[in-house]
Design a protein around this motif. Structure first.
Motif, short mmCIF file in Angstrom:
data_model
loop_
_atom_site.label_atom_id
_atom_site.label_comp_id
_atom_site.label_asym_id
_atom_site.label_seq_id
_atom_site.Cartn_x
_atom_site.Cartn_y
_atom_site.Cartn_z
N MET A 121 62.74 65.41 68.72
CA MET A 121 61.40 65.69 68.23
C MET A 121 60.55 64.42 68.25
N GLN A 122 61.18 63.34 67.85
CA GLN A 122 60.48 62.04 67.86
C GLN A 122 60.05 61.67 69.26
N ALA A 123 60.93 62.02 70.22
CA ALA A 123 60.65 61.64 71.60
C ALA A 123 59.44 62.36 72.16
N SER A 124 59.20 63.57 71.66
CA SER A 124 58.05 64.29 72.22
C SER A 124 56.74 63.68 71.74
N GLU A 125 55.79 63.75 72.61
CA GLU A 125 54.52 63.05 72.45
C GLU A 125 53.79 63.47 71.16
N GLY A 126 53.30 62.50 70.41
CA GLY A 126 52.48 62.79 69.23
C GLY A 126 53.27 63.18 68.01
N MET A 127 54.60 63.30 68.16
CA MET A 127 55.40 63.75 67.03
C MET A 127 56.01 62.56 66.27
N ALA A 128 56.11 61.42 66.97
CA ALA A 128 56.81 60.26 66.40
C ALA A 128 56.30 59.91 65.01
N GLU A 129 54.99 59.82 64.87
CA GLU A 129 54.40 59.41 63.57
C GLU A 129 54.66 60.44 62.49
N ILE A 130 54.52 61.70 62.87
CA ILE A 130 54.75 62.75 61.90
C ILE A 130 56.17 62.70 61.38
N VAL A 131 57.10 62.57 62.34
CA VAL A 131 58.52 62.52 61.97
C VAL A 131 58.78 61.32 61.05
#
Ligand SMILES: Nc1ncnc2c1ncn2[C@@H]1O[C@H](COP(=O)(O)OP(=O)(O)OP(=O)(O)O)[C@@H](O)[C@H]1O
Ligand SMILES: [Mg+2]
Lengths: 217, 299
Positions: free
Chosen positions: B103-113
């Protein structure tokens, strides 16, 4: 042998076409059925050949009681008769030879044998040269002879004809008479319904005279 | 050679002669019968091919199994155990840590995670059963749902189910169509034979009076009906084959566009034989009905 006792036939609609007829025709006899128009000649011929069933009385042909015959036995009994119809009933969708072959096909004869025997029958009535002709192209006398060839081709023990000389001139009529006499001579029982008096003068056959359905002599 | 054989052969020959005698009538009847059999036969072949297509496309059927959030190592081991016993296919364990990493690897998700106080994802299994029949998948899904600490089981085959339902509907429609056209074939034969009996009434009458059995009179008509039906069946087989031949090119191209290699399965000699036999049977049935009704007046 044909033996009738008190034979009657009433058509739906009322009158007795044949009434209390008792008579006996021995094997090998030549018998003429005569009588006025409407006397019941055709009806009697149809009774003997199992085309019509009697209303009452009994009819025994070659030892078989026809009035007690089951539905499935009838076709086989009919094959003992050679029938010449009053209106001939030739088939105009096939040639003379194939008309004569019909009884043999019905009897399940092999085709080659059937052709051979049909040609022999045509020869007997003097029509072998016209075997390829359609019956419609034959004269009245020739058509009658063709009908006789079809009747005798399966070697019947009883030959039955209804007015075989009906609408023929004297000469053609005599030729037909002689053909029947030939079959009579070789032992075939011949029953002919007619009011043609020349039969009696020429062959002195036994005569069965009908009057309004009754046998009068 | 006995009389029985001679008479049957003669009846068959007579049937052939009758077909030949009226070529235009025969041709028209054959076209009607042929088309009547072509439509259901074509439908059958089409459905058959569609089912193949559905099978080959549904090769990647998956069941996703999500554990409860509080499930521990022991629970996971238990499920693995059960999967080993139940699912005769492949399966893969996806730990919640790995799921989070993806999930972190997918774009734009890193910060949310990164902003989450703890991992909200469950442990999961991806099951690929060997038996991908919709019914079997559904049974497996139900079974897995009942296992301990299983939160949710998801069957990724909704479209397969829909496709299957569609096929079933198609099959039903096909049977109705076949019944309808079969009845049409019987009716066509019925009428043809009725006209023949009428045209040959003198022959039938004479034959009866000089000793023909019922069988002798009926047989040529039966053979005619069966023969005409069989020829119509062969014509139908030819028409179906021709149509599929024309279609196979475009279908191949279409399949190629979707990255598949799909070839139409063409009917062969057995299918043609079945069509001919079916046509013969229906033709015989029509003849039988017609002769029985038409010959009554000769009794
Ligand atoms: N199918 C039938 N239905 C009702 N009545 C009939 C039928 N056939 C014949 N008849 C009647 O039975 C009687 C005898 O007829 P049949 O045909 O036997 O006479 P026939 O002696 O042959 O006459 P002809 O010399 O004119 O041929 C006649 O009155 C006739 O109208
Ligand atoms: Mg008469």
């Amino acid at each position: 042998m044909i033996e009738a006792s008190n034979l009657s036939k009433r058509y739906p609609g009322g009158l007795d076409a044949v009434k209390d007829a008792s008579f006996r025709i021995d094997a090998g006899q030549m018998v003429l059925i005569t009588g006025h128009s409407g006397a019941g000649k055709t009806t009697l011929v149809k009774l003997i050949s199992t085309i019509e069933r009697p209303t009452s009385g009994s009819l025994v042909v070659n030892g078989q009681n026809l009035s007690a015959l089951g539905r499935h036995a009838i076709p086989h009994v009919r094959r003992h008769f050679g029938l010449v119809f009053q209106d001939q009933k030739l088939l105009f969708d096939r040639n003379a030879l194939n008309n004569v072959m019909l009884p043999l096909e019905i009897a399940g004869q092999p085709r080659r044998e059937a052709i051979r025997r049909a040609q022999a029958a045509l020869d007997k009535v003097g029509l072998l040269a016209r075997e390829k002709a359609n019956p419609i192209a034959l004269s009245g006398g020739e058509q009658q002879r063709l009908a006789i060839a079809r009747a005798v081709v399966n070697r019947p023990t009883i030959l039955i004809a209804d007015e075989p000389t009906g609408n023929l001139d004297t000469e053609s009529g005599m030729a037909i008479l002689d053909i029947f006499a030939d079959f009579h001579r070789v032992g075939v029982t011949v029953v002919v319904a007619t009011h043609d008096q020349s039969w009696i003068e020429r062959y002195h056959p036994n005569v069965l005279r009908l009057d309004h359905g009754r046998v009068v002599s | 050679m006995n009389a029985w054989f001679i008479q049957h052969r003669a009846a068959l020959a007579a049937a052939f002669r009758r077909l030949w005698a009226t070529p235009l009538n025969t041709l028209l009847s054959l076209v009607v019968i042929g088309i009547a059999l072509t439509l259901p036969a074509f439908g059958y072949v089409a459905l058959d091919n569609l089912r193949d297509l559905g099978r080959s496309a549904s090769g990647v059927q998956q069941i996703s199994l999500f554990m409860n959030l509080e499930a521990g190592k022991k629970d996971v081991a238990e499920i693995e155990n059960r999967l080993r016993q139940a699912a005769n296919g492949k399966w893969k364990f996806v730990p919640k840590e790995e799921a989070l990493k993806r999930m972190q690897a997918s774009e734009g998700m890193a910060e949310i995670v990164a902003s989450l106080p703890r991992n909200p994802l469950p442990d999961a299994f991806i099951v690929e059963p060997t038996n991908t029949e919709p019914e079997a998948l559904e049974i497996l899904r139900k079974e897995i749902s009942g296992w301990p600490k299983v939160a949710h089981v998801q069957l990724d085959s909704a479209w397969v189910k829909r496709f299957d339902a569609f096929l079933r509907l198609g099959k039903l429609a096909l049977w109705m169509l076949a019944g309808l056209f079969g009845a049409g074939l019987v009716a066509v034969t019925f009428n043809t034979i009725r006209l023949q009996v009428m045209a040959q009434s003198v022959e039938i009458e004479v034959a009866r009076m000089i000793g023909a059995t019922d069988g002798f009179i009926r047989r040529p008509f039966y053979y005619f009906g069966a023969l005409q039906g069989a020829l119509g069946g062969l014509l139908a087989a030819g028409l179906v084959l021709g149509a599929l031949h024309l279609l196979s090119g475009p279908v191949g191209e279409l399949a190629a566009l979707y990255g598949g290699s799909f070839g139409l399965r063409l009917p062969g000699v057995p299918e043609a034989a079945v069509l001919a036999a079916l046509g013969a049977f229906l033709g015989w049935l029509g003849a039988q009905l017609s002769v029985s009704l038409s010959l009554r007046k000769f009794d």
